[in-house]
Design a protein around this motif. Structure first.
Motif, mmCIF file in Angstrom:
data_model
loop_
_atom_site.group_PDB
_atom_site.id
_atom_site.type_symbol
_atom_site.label_atom_id
_atom_site.label_comp_id
_atom_site.label_asym_id
_atom_site.label_seq_id
_atom_site.Cartn_x
_atom_site.Cartn_y
_atom_site.Cartn_z
ATOM 1 N N UNK A 188 24.871 37.981 45.162
ATOM 2 C CA UNK A 188 25.992 36.373 44.315
ATOM 3 C C UNK A 188 27.049 37.607 43.719
ATOM 4 N N UNK A 189 27.757 36.817 44.376
ATOM 5 C CA UNK A 189 29.612 37.457 43.490
ATOM 6 C C UNK A 189 29.598 37.095 41.906
ATOM 7 N N UNK B 33 42.677 34.825 33.340
ATOM 8 C CA UNK B 33 43.305 34.294 33.019
ATOM 9 C C UNK B 33 43.324 32.926 32.323
ATOM 10 N N UNK C 231 30.728 35.518 39.338
ATOM 11 C CA UNK C 231 31.882 34.000 39.376
ATOM 12 C C UNK C 231 32.805 34.124 37.650
ATOM 13 N N UNK C 232 34.469 33.331 38.147
ATOM 14 C CA UNK C 232 35.030 33.766 37.050
ATOM 15 C C UNK C 232 34.432 33.012 35.552
ATOM 16 N N UNK C 233 34.061 32.031 35.888
ATOM 17 C CA UNK C 233 32.698 31.510 34.273
ATOM 18 C C UNK C 233 31.816 32.771 33.966
ATOM 19 N N UNK D 138 38.378 40.404 41.596
ATOM 20 C CA UNK D 138 39.441 38.671 42.106
ATOM 21 C C UNK D 138 38.788 37.720 40.629
ATOM 22 N N UNK E 154 32.468 40.326 50.969
ATOM 23 C CA UNK E 154 33.178 38.870 50.323
ATOM 24 C C UNK E 154 34.825 39.572 50.981
ATOM 25 N N UNK F 145 35.885 37.544 53.815
ATOM 26 C CA UNK F 145 37.366 36.000 53.097
ATOM 27 C C UNK F 145 38.804 35.942 54.500
ATOM 28 N N UNK G 72 42.412 35.099 54.688
ATOM 29 C CA UNK G 72 43.230 34.679 53.653
ATOM 30 C C UNK G 72 44.782 34.821 54.631
ATOM 31 N N UNK H 61 40.385 39.098 37.036
ATOM 32 C CA UNK H 61 41.833 38.493 36.871
ATOM 33 C C UNK H 61 41.686 37.024 36.794
ATOM 34 N N UNK H 62 40.568 36.558 37.366
ATOM 35 C CA UNK H 62 41.210 34.662 37.326
ATOM 36 C C UNK H 62 40.091 34.279 35.637
#
Lengths: 182, 381
Positions: free
Chosen positions: B366-367, B297, B369-371, B290, B175, B179, B181, B293-294
């Motif tokens: 699979x990454x 928050x 996820x934040x959820x 990443x 990833x 990615x 950026x 971190x999300x």
């Protein structure tokens, strides 16, 4: 569209320049529009002719989302790509299709914009190869996620020297045509 | 990628290659493998422009062999690969650790075992980075979590390898490698570059592995006026085999460990995010950090005191830093794209504390996820 992460998925068949379109969208937003973007793409076994996709997340703030979860904007330039990638699009997603390629769109709550992208490339610009640039222009109109000026700057910086004019014309044509539907 | 501008929209792999060049790497030996190939592509294009050398070898083994050879001759050198290639490089990696040859090995992790999931992300080579090659040995491994950090940590990897005469592994993942950026590339003046220590004695007095009190012997360029011997066997200060001398063996192994353990202040590198008052500490690294971190928050918005302890240096593992961060917390949640490879390190770092240890692990390409992370955080409250 503000204060949110917008998830954009571009799809079509291999060879249409979908990945390049994704990169240019990301560059337009993050280098020329002063906002944040991350871009990623599928590295599956897709070969030329298979379904291809590129994805961009756009936000006013730092982005920590490195995988698309629920597209807010979905572009499909082939029926195969539509069928394969539409599934997880947001129920309110803006869907841009090329009606020459995508003929079967089951009814849903998503708002569908049929923009004759390949026809514009072929007939107005005279080069089918600029289909991805027409698509970017259409996406800018429909979504408002990227300014047309920023988009043009990114296109001009990316395309091979000597092809700027035709590519910029393609972006503008897609933008103008889709604008009539918004 | 436009090599003229300092503000660009780049892939992690591209930033890694540019970081290597900025750090002074002038030799790249490679063999293409997804998802690391872009690093070789950039090196192949850029190195010849600045007098460097790019060679695509016949395989992964030859490419790290050539990297070691280039480094012994005095050139900063790097190779890049993914899991299957990293496996092939283990024998030569051990050689470079043993004979103290600086070099950088990038592993853009993909799903395994074996050729596994060639295009999909994973973090399942973390333990291989630590113990993939045989024998008692230290290692340094760094993990970037953004495109900018791919640049920065590659520079740091080169610097640490030159400073401590040890291969440094950059553990990226599919990833972060792919990615794109926005990145502002630092100018040359903003970078601190480290060069390996050279001998100051006359060539006839040079003993290539004599300890000068730092456990990091000065290193001459092989092929120049300093003539010396290197062997993969246990060796004496002159670099000749000492395969039956217990005292030399004892000194050698301890010296390899000492140069790392006594310099942990320079090597350890963690990033704390909202961790000061955190009751739930997430431990993560690379792309997973990443998402973490999300998730932190998201939790904070709901009034949940979560924080992130992010490993930038994975090996040597920063036990003391984690213990300090975890001690006031109620829970520690380890999040990794593997089957829980760092679990024992977390438990070791927090041994005897009241803090409860949990894991969120996924090894399916699979990454995380934040959820997914946020849901686990909520479950801990």
């Amino acid at each position: 569209m503000n204060n949110k992460e917008y998830q954009v998925r571009l799809s079509g068949f291999g060879g249409q320049g979908i990945i390049l379109a994704g990169i240019i969208l990301g560059e337009a937003v993050s280098l020329y529009d002063g906002r944040f973007a991350v871009q990623f793409q599928s590295y599956g076994p897709e070969a030329r002719g298979g379904a291809s996709r590129a994805e961009v997340v756009i936000s006013d703030e730092d982005i920590d989302l490195l995988e698309l979860i629920e597209p807010d904007v979905f572009l499909a330039l082939s029926q195969q790509a539509y069928n394969k990638y539409v599934g997880d699009a947001n129920e309110n997603a803006l869907v841009i299709i090329d009606p020459d390629y995508v003929t079967e769109v089951p009814p849903s709550s998503r708002k569908v914009f049929p923009v004759p992208i390949s026809k514009i490339a072929r007939e107005e610009i005279g080069k089918s190869i600029v289909i991805n640039m027409v698509a970017l222009g259409a996406l800018a109109s429909v979504s408002g996620l990227v300014g047309i000026d920023a988009l043009k700057k990114a296109v001009a910086a990316r395309v091979p020297a000597g092809t700027e004019e035709i590519n910029l014309k393609a972006v503008q044509a897609g933008y103008d045509n889709a604008r009539e539907m918004v | 990628m436009n090599s003229g501008n300092n503000v660009q929209f780049l892939q992690g792999n591209e930033a890694c290659a540019l970081g290597a060049i900025a750090a002074g790497v002038r030799f790249f030996g490679g063999y293409p493998i997804t998802p690391a190939t872009e690093i070789a592509e950039v090196m192949a294009r850029e190195l010849p422009k600045i007098g460097g050398v790019f060679v695509q070898f016949e395989d992964e083994i030859a490419s790290i062999g050539a990297v070691i050879g280039a480094s012994v001759a005095g050139t900063k050198a790097m190779t890049a690969t993914s899991g299957p290639g990293f496996s092939l490089k283990q024998e030569n990696l051990g050689y470079a650790i043993h004979v103290q040859i600086p070099c950088v090995v990038v592993n853009v992790m993909r799903g395994g075992p074996s050729t596994g999931l060639p295009t999909l992300p994973s973090q399942s080579d973390v333990m291989q980075a630590r113990w993939g090659t045989h024998g008692d040995h230290p290692i340094i491994a760094l993990s970037p979590y953004s495109v900018r950090e791919c640049f920065d940590l590659t520079v740091r990897a080169v610097n640490l390898s030159e400073r401590f005469r040890i291969p440094v592994i950059l553990l990226s993942d599919a990833i972060i490698g792919h990615v794109r950026e926005r990145i502002v590339l630092p100018s040359r003046e903003e970078l601190t570059l480290v060069e390996r220590k050279k001998p100051t004695v006359a060539p006839e007095d040079y003993k290539p592995f004599e300890d000068d009190g730092t456990d990091i012997p000065p290193m001459a360029n092989l092929g120049e006026e300093y003539i010396f011997h290197i062997t993969s066997n246990n060796y004496d200060d002159e670099g000749f085999p000492a395969t039956n001398d217990h005292d030399i063996a004892d000194r050698r192994i301890k010296s390899l460990y000492n140069k790392i353990e006594r310099n942990r202040a320079e090597i350890d590198d963690v990033d704390l995010f909202m961790a000061d008052d955190a009751e739930i500490i997430i431990v993560a690294y690379g792309s997973t950090a990443r998402s973490a971190r999300r998730a932190v928050m998201m939790a904070r918005q709901e009034g949940i005191k979560a924080g992130l302890f992010r490993l930038k240096t994975i090996w040597p593992f920063p036990y003391d830093h984690l213990r300090t961060a975890a001690e006031p917390a109620k829970d520690v949640l380890l999040v990794e794209m593997n089957m829980s490879q760092l679990d024992s390190e977390i438990k070791s770092a927090t041994h005897g504390l009241q803090t409860r240890i949990h894991g969120l692990h996924q090894s399916n390409g699979m990454l995380i996820t934040p959820d997914q992370i946020y849901d686990r955080i909520k479950g801990l409250v």
